[in-house]
Every structure is written in structure tokens, then in C-alpha cells.
Design a protein around this motif. Structure first.
Motif, PDB file in Angstrom:
ATOM      1  N   GLN A 141       0.809  -0.954   0.046  1.00 15.91           N
ATOM      2  CA  GLN A 141      -0.082  -0.162   0.076  1.00 15.91           C
ATOM      3  C   GLN A 141       0.741   1.295   0.056  1.00 15.91           C
ATOM      4  N   THR A 142       2.145   1.134   0.305  1.00 17.22           N
ATOM      5  CA  THR A 142       3.020   2.186   0.617  1.00 17.22           C
ATOM      6  C   THR A 142       4.170   2.434  -0.370  1.00 17.22           C
ATOM      7  N   ILE A 143       4.446   1.499  -1.173  1.00 23.13           N
ATOM      8  CA  ILE A 143       5.474   1.608  -2.312  1.00 23.13           C
ATOM      9  C   ILE A 143       5.049   0.840  -3.490  1.00 23.13           C
ATOM     10  N   GLY A 144       5.643   0.834  -4.441  1.00 23.38           N
ATOM     11  CA  GLY A 144       5.106   0.317  -5.844  1.00 23.38           C
ATOM     12  C   GLY A 144       5.656  -0.989  -5.935  1.00 23.38           C
ATOM     13  N   GLU A 145       5.385  -1.979  -5.298  1.00 22.59           N
ATOM     14  CA  GLU A 145       5.534  -3.330  -5.307  1.00 22.59           C
ATOM     15  C   GLU A 145       4.533  -4.020  -6.195  1.00 22.59           C
ATOM     16  N   ILE A 146       4.777  -4.754  -7.412  1.00 25.97           N
ATOM     17  CA  ILE A 146       3.922  -5.735  -7.938  1.00 25.97           C
ATOM     18  C   ILE A 146       4.055  -7.012  -7.873  1.00 25.97           C
ATOM     19  N   HIS A 192       8.481   0.782  -8.203  1.00 27.25           N
ATOM     20  CA  HIS A 192       8.353   2.179  -7.747  1.00 27.25           C
ATOM     21  C   HIS A 192       8.570   2.211  -6.406  1.00 27.25           C
ATOM     22  N   ASP A 193       8.939   3.598  -5.974  1.00 25.62           N
ATOM     23  CA  ASP A 193       9.169   4.008  -4.719  1.00 25.62           C
ATOM     24  C   ASP A 193       7.885   4.408  -4.153  1.00 25.62           C
ATOM     25  N   SER A 194       6.764   4.906  -4.907  1.00 24.11           N
ATOM     26  CA  SER A 194       5.560   5.384  -4.655  1.00 24.11           C
ATOM     27  C   SER A 194       4.600   4.382  -5.044  1.00 24.11           C
ATOM     28  N   PRO A 195       3.415   4.348  -4.019  1.00 24.81           N
ATOM     29  CA  PRO A 195       2.201   3.394  -4.488  1.00 24.81           C
ATOM     30  C   PRO A 195       1.841   3.303  -5.992  1.00 24.81           C
ATOM     31  N   LEU A 196       1.516   2.183  -6.569  1.00 25.05           N
ATOM     32  CA  LEU A 196       1.210   2.188  -7.892  1.00 25.05           C
ATOM     33  C   LEU A 196      -0.151   2.773  -8.471  1.00 25.05           C
ATOM     34  N   ALA A 197      -0.199   3.317  -9.658  1.00 26.84           N
ATOM     35  CA  ALA A 197      -1.319   3.722 -10.249  1.00 26.84           C
ATOM     36  C   ALA A 197      -1.995   3.184 -11.246  1.00 26.84           C
ATOM     37  N   ALA A 198      -1.148   2.632 -12.092  1.00 28.95           N
ATOM     38  CA  ALA A 198      -1.364   1.942 -13.416  1.00 28.95           C
ATOM     39  C   ALA A 198      -0.792   0.624 -13.509  1.00 28.95           C
ATOM     40  N   LEU A 199      -1.176  -0.170 -14.346  1.00 33.29           N
ATOM     41  CA  LEU A 199      -0.558  -1.566 -14.844  1.00 33.29           C
ATOM     42  C   LEU A 199      -1.268  -2.203 -15.876  1.00 33.29           C
ATOM     43  N   THR A 200      -0.501  -2.721 -17.076  1.00 32.43           N
ATOM     44  CA  THR A 200      -0.823  -3.292 -18.307  1.00 32.43           C
ATOM     45  C   THR A 200       0.064  -4.254 -18.766  1.00 32.43           C
ATOM     46  N   PHE A 201      -0.421  -5.380 -19.177  1.00 35.67           N
ATOM     47  CA  PHE A 201       0.315  -6.249 -19.923  1.00 35.67           C
ATOM     48  C   PHE A 201       0.378  -6.036 -21.537  1.00 35.67           C
ATOM     49  N   LEU A 228       5.307  -6.113 -18.976  1.00 41.67           N
ATOM     50  CA  LEU A 228       4.325  -5.454 -18.043  1.00 41.67           C
ATOM     51  C   LEU A 228       4.730  -4.081 -17.694  1.00 41.67           C
ATOM     52  N   ALA A 229       3.896  -3.173 -18.222  1.00 41.24           N
ATOM     53  CA  ALA A 229       4.129  -1.653 -17.769  1.00 41.24           C
ATOM     54  C   ALA A 229       3.321  -1.417 -16.719  1.00 41.24           C
ATOM     55  N   SER A 230       4.191  -0.383 -15.836  1.00 38.39           N
ATOM     56  CA  SER A 230       3.649   0.316 -14.572  1.00 38.39           C
ATOM     57  C   SER A 230       3.753   1.547 -14.695  1.00 38.39           C
ATOM     58  N   ALA A 231       3.191   2.497 -13.546  1.00 38.64           N
ATOM     59  CA  ALA A 231       3.485   3.752 -13.208  1.00 38.64           C
ATOM     60  C   ALA A 231       3.053   4.191 -11.906  1.00 38.64           C
ATOM     61  N   SER A 232       3.628   4.826 -10.939  1.00 39.26           N
ATOM     62  CA  SER A 232       3.176   5.233  -9.689  1.00 39.26           C
ATOM     63  C   SER A 232       2.154   6.107  -9.530  1.00 39.26           C
ATOM     64  N   GLU A 233       2.092   6.597  -8.366  1.00 39.41           N
ATOM     65  CA  GLU A 233       0.998   7.867  -8.417  1.00 39.41           C
ATOM     66  C   GLU A 233       1.625   9.202  -8.622  1.00 39.41           C
ATOM     67  N   ARG A 234       2.936   9.007  -8.366  1.00 43.83           N
ATOM     68  CA  ARG A 234       3.648  10.127  -8.940  1.00 43.83           C
ATOM     69  C   ARG A 234       3.472  10.578 -10.337  1.00 43.83           C
ATOM     70  N   GLY A 235       3.476   9.702 -11.297  1.00 45.78           N
ATOM     71  CA  GLY A 235       3.130   9.788 -12.496  1.00 45.78           C
ATOM     72  C   GLY A 235       4.264  10.163 -13.487  1.00 45.78           C
ATOM     73  N   THR A 236       5.623  10.343 -12.958  1.00 42.26           N
ATOM     74  CA  THR A 236       6.572  11.029 -13.858  1.00 42.26           C
ATOM     75  C   THR A 236       7.365   9.845 -14.602  1.00 42.26           C
ATOM     76  N   VAL A 237       7.346   8.644 -14.093  1.00 40.03           N
ATOM     77  CA  VAL A 237       8.097   7.706 -14.651  1.00 40.03           C
ATOM     78  C   VAL A 237       7.404   6.311 -15.021  1.00 40.03           C
ATOM     79  N   ILE A 238       7.229   5.680 -16.053  1.00 43.24           N
ATOM     80  CA  ILE A 238       6.700   4.644 -16.426  1.00 43.24           C
ATOM     81  C   ILE A 238       7.973   3.505 -16.955  1.00 43.24           C
ATOM     82  N   ARG A 239       7.762   2.079 -16.247  1.00 45.70           N
ATOM     83  CA  ARG A 239       8.687   1.178 -16.317  1.00 45.70           C
ATOM     84  C   ARG A 239       8.222  -0.001 -16.933  1.00 45.70           C
ATOM     85  N   VAL A 240       8.876  -0.556 -17.954  1.00 42.98           N
ATOM     86  CA  VAL A 240       8.456  -1.859 -18.438  1.00 42.98           C
ATOM     87  C   VAL A 240       9.135  -2.965 -17.867  1.00 42.98           C
ATOM     88  N   PHE A 241       8.532  -4.233 -17.786  1.00 47.26           N
ATOM     89  CA  PHE A 241       9.440  -5.232 -17.077  1.00 47.26           C
ATOM     90  C   PHE A 241       9.053  -6.443 -17.933  1.00 47.26           C
TER      91      PHE A 241
END
Length: 446
Positions: A162-167, A184-193, A200-213
Motif C-alpha cells: 500500500q505504501t510503495i510500488g511493489e507488483i 516504484h518508490d511510490s504506490p502504484l497507479a497503473a498496470l498493463t500487460f 508489464l508496464a507500470s506507473a506510480s502515483e507520482r506519474g512521472t516515470v513509466i517502467r516496463v518489465f
């Protein structure tokens, strides 16, 4: 959004509660105060309404299974009950009731996943049997989760903290945890395969960085910077069908499209330029800089962008091939869907080619009149302050009520209604047009 009044009259954007694209982006599902609507998005010039359902009002979740006749609906009037319909026959296949409000539903040809605030239910979509209940999951008020549309792997992703961006990546086929990704360091806001379930792409609540795994390994493959502004709410993430592009929309006026490619160093070495030398200098210097600055210098920027004539309105975006050309589709809470052309080679600013009203049958004016119309439409709704619901139900209205409904079974986690008879969900494309594919439905009890 539900309580806001606009000047558009009956059937206008004030009726719009939710919107989502199906798994292959061939149709758009819209939840409204009076029920739900399904639109075909296979043409640029017209937006055909495939079906309009009025089985229940105030629909805040509506999900269609590919281009089949199966649609899942959840209403604000009964937020703990999921109804599954065969919309072309006008019949209910089954319904399930849960212990709390349903926040999101995801489905592919093998699994149907229901996400509550602190639990996840995994059903076999062929007979709706409850296969697994994931209890005591981290607090997830938006129902954020993603399910791979490739039923061969059926990977499920949901927040691990709930506190950090673990998937947490979970295999919904063999019902086991695959990996945990510290995204991410912040909680998650978006996920998609992506379509194959390998990224898998993800974004946090800060919304500045999008990562793909990579999936299932969970290794970071790409990192994109959406912008420098903090506290941007990501509305949706979506891969293109071929997995080469990723789009991201937010509560700002800009939609970003990123290209998933690794730059080849060999070509730069063959024809060195001043830019290459400067780039190498910054790369060398980054090893001596703080990690936050170093990470920023290695992040790729958007390949293409779209400037919407609106700010603060919730929307959901998708990348699709429409009439053999790559397009960006943006369904907005102003009651329109916007279609943009994308240059897959050069990128840059995307061109608006068409927009359609979701609640009127009249066609939009020609392109020379669009600019005037867009400026007028941009003020149809005030900015929305409701939280993002990630990549699908991106336009939620007021939260479901918390009234207690009967029918919950503590041992099964849900009360079964009718059972979906066997049909060939895993054999190939589902096309539930023939009534013979649905023999008489039988009742079962827990």
C-alpha cells in the motif's frame, strides 16, 4: 461525474460513468446511468453502437470478452454483484455476489478475475467455478490489477504494498505466485500487460516515470519519463498489439506514446556526431551524480504526443490498428472518442482525424470545422477529482455504496448463480453469435 449537470441534455456526457476498451481494442464499452453501450471501433469514419443494455442502471463496470457476446456488468445499485450476460440473446448467463464492493473485473478466454479492496477472486470462465481466493491482499481502493489477454499464461498483476510500488505477478492458470517486482518508490497507479503477456508496464502515483518489465522474470527492460511535473494522475496505460509502442494518458492535456526500442551503439560509433560525443560525456558524468539525477539522464522521452483540448478530464487511451493504419484512441469523459493518426517511423505530434459523440447518432463535422467544435467541447465538464482506476474503468463516478447485500458464502467467497455451459473459450476466437453455443442454463448452489 454522476451528479454533475451539463447543458447537453438527455443522453449527454452527464450520463457517462465508465469506459473501457476490450482486449483487442475492437470495441468500446461505456457504462451509463441508464445501463451500458457497446461500440465498434473498427472504422475511423463511423462509430456503430453494437448494443445498448438496460438490464440495470448506473453501470460503473462493463467488460466485453473480445468480440464475443459475453459481457460482464456491475451496477452502483448492487455494487457487490457481478452479472454476466449474453447480450445478443438478451439473457443473463450467471451472477455472483461478493463480500464487498467490486472495484474491477478482468477477463480473458481462460480466466475471469474480480478485484475487491482487499481480496481477489479467480474464476474459470468456462463454467464460472471459483478456483482461487486471494485474501488479505494489500489495501487497493481503486481495484488496480491487470490480466494478460493471452490465456496461454494468464498472468495477473496487482499491488504488493500500500505504501510503495511493489507488483505481485501471479499465474492465474496454475494458481501460483510468479514473482514480486519492486517497480516504484511510490504506490502504484497503473498496470498493463502487452498482448503476449511477456511485458508489464507500470506507473506510480507520482506519474512521472513509466517502467516496463519482462515477464515472468521481472527484469526492468525500459524506463520512460512522462514529464517533470509531480503528482500527475495516470489514467491508463496501453501497449500496441505488436508490443512496439506504449501509450499513457493522465489528467493533463497530453497523451504520451513511447517506442520500445534499444538504441544500437554500433551505428553511433560508425558515424559519430557532436550529439553522440555530448551523450557519452553525460553518460560518463552520470556515474558521479546522485542516483535520482543519474536515473533521469538514462530515461527515454516520448516518441509521439497528443495535445488534447481539455485539461483535468478523465480518459482512457488505447493503441489500435484501424483500417490497416496505427491509431491512438482516446475515450474522454466529455462524451467523445478521439481518433489520431500515428507516424510509426517519425513520431512527433499525432494528427486528429476524427471524433465521435458517444451519445448521439449525428456524425461530426468535417476536419475544417473540428477546431471550433473541440474548443467548444473542451468546457463541457469541469475537472474531475475522482481517483484513477488504472487502465480500464478510467472514468468512475461516485464510489459504490457500502450497503450489505445478502448471498455471500464464507466457505466459497461468492454465491453462485447459473453456470456457463461448456464452450470453446480456449480453442480460438470467441464468437458467441450462434445460440447453439449456449445450451439451456442449469442452476447450481454452493
Amino acid at each position: 461525474m454522476e451528479d454533475r449537470e451539463t447543458s447537453d441534455g438527455p443522453g449527454g456526457p452527464q450520463d457517462l460513468i465508465s469506459a473501457s476498451f476490450n482486449q483487442d481494442t475492437t470495441s468500446l464499452s461505456v457504462g451509463t446511468k441508464s445501463g451500458y453501450r457497446l461500440f465498434s471501433v473498427t472504422s475511423v469514419d463511423k462509430m456503430d453502437c453494437i448494443h445498448e443494455g438496460a438490464e440495470c442502471p448506473d453501470v460503473y463496470i462493463v467488460e466485453r470478452l473480445f468480440s464475443s457476446s459475453l459481457v460482464v456488468v456491475v451496477s452502483l445499485s448492487m455494487p457487490r454483484r457481478m452479472n454476466v450476460y449474453h447480450f445478443k440473446r438478451g439473457t443473463e448467463i450467471c451472477n455472483y455476489s461478493y463480500s464487498n464492493n467490486i472495484l474491477s473485473v478482468r477477463l480473458n478466454r481462460q480466466r475471469l478475475v474480480v478485484c475487491l479492496e482487499e481480496s481477489v477472486y479467480i474464476h474459470n470462465i468456462k463454467d464460472m467455478k471459483l478456483l482461487k481466493t486471494l485474501l488479505n491482499t494489500p489495501h487497493n481502493p481503486s481495484g488496480l490489477c491487470a490480466l494478460s489477454v493471452n490465456h496461454g499464461n494468464s498472468y495477473l498483476a496487482y499491488p504488493g504494498s500500500q505504501t510503495i510500488g511493489e507488483i505481485i505477478v501471479y499465474n492465474a492458470n496454475n494458481l501460483s505466485t510468479v514473482t514480486m517486482i519492486p517497480a516504484h518508490d511510490s504506490p502504484l497507479a497503473a498496470l498493463t500487460f502487452n498482448a503476449s503477456g511477456t511485458k508489464l508496464a507500470s506507473a506510480s502515483e507520482r506519474g512521472t516515470v513509466i517502467r516496463v518489465f519482462t515477464i515472468p522474470e521481472g527484469q526492468r527492460l525500459f524506463e520512460f519519463r512522462r514529464g517533470m511535473k509531480r503528482y500527475v494522475s495516470i489514467s491508463s496505460l496501453s501497449f500496441s498489439t505488436d508490443g512496439q509502442f506504449l501509450c499513457a494518458s493522465s489528467n493533463t492535456e497530453t497523451v504520451h506514446i513511447f517506442k520500445l526500442e534499444h538504441h544500437s551503439p554500433s551505428r553511433e560509433e560508425e558515424s559519430p556526431t557532436w550529439g553522440v560525443y555530448v551523450g557519452k560525456m553525460f553518460t560518463a558524468a552520470s556515474t558521479y551524480l546522485p542516483s535520482q539525477v543519474s536515473d533521469m539522464m538514462h530515461q527515454d522521452r516520448a516518441f509521439a504526443t497528443v495535445r488534447l483540448n481539455m485539461f483535468g478530464l478523465k480518459n482512457v487511451c488505447a493503441l489500435a490498428t484501424v483500417q490497416k493504419l496505427p491509431r491512438l484512441l482516446v475515450a474522454s469523459s466529455d462524451g467523445h472518442i478521439y481518433i489520431y493518426n500515428i507516424d510509426p517511423q517519425e513520431g512527433g505530434e499525432c494528427v486528429l482525424v476524427r471524433k465521435h459523440r458517444l451519445f448521439e447518432g449525428d456524425e461530426e463535422p468535417q476536419e475544417e470545422q473540428q477546431e471550433e467544435e473541440e474548443l467548444e467541447d473542451g468546457r463541457s465538464l469541469p475537472p474531475s477529482t475522482s481517483p484513477s482506476n488504472a487502465a480500464t474503468v478510467a472514468l468512475p463516478s461516485t464510489p459504490p455504496s457500502s450497503t450489505t447485500l445478502s448471498g455471500y458464502s464464507e466457505d466459497g467467497g461468492a454465491e453462485k448463480g447459473d453456470v456457463i455451459p461448456e464452450h470453446e473459450f480456449t480453442e480460438g476466437p470467441v464468437c458467441l453469435d450462434d445460440e447453439n453455443e449456449f445450451p439451456p442454463v442449469s442452476n447450481q448452489s454452493n
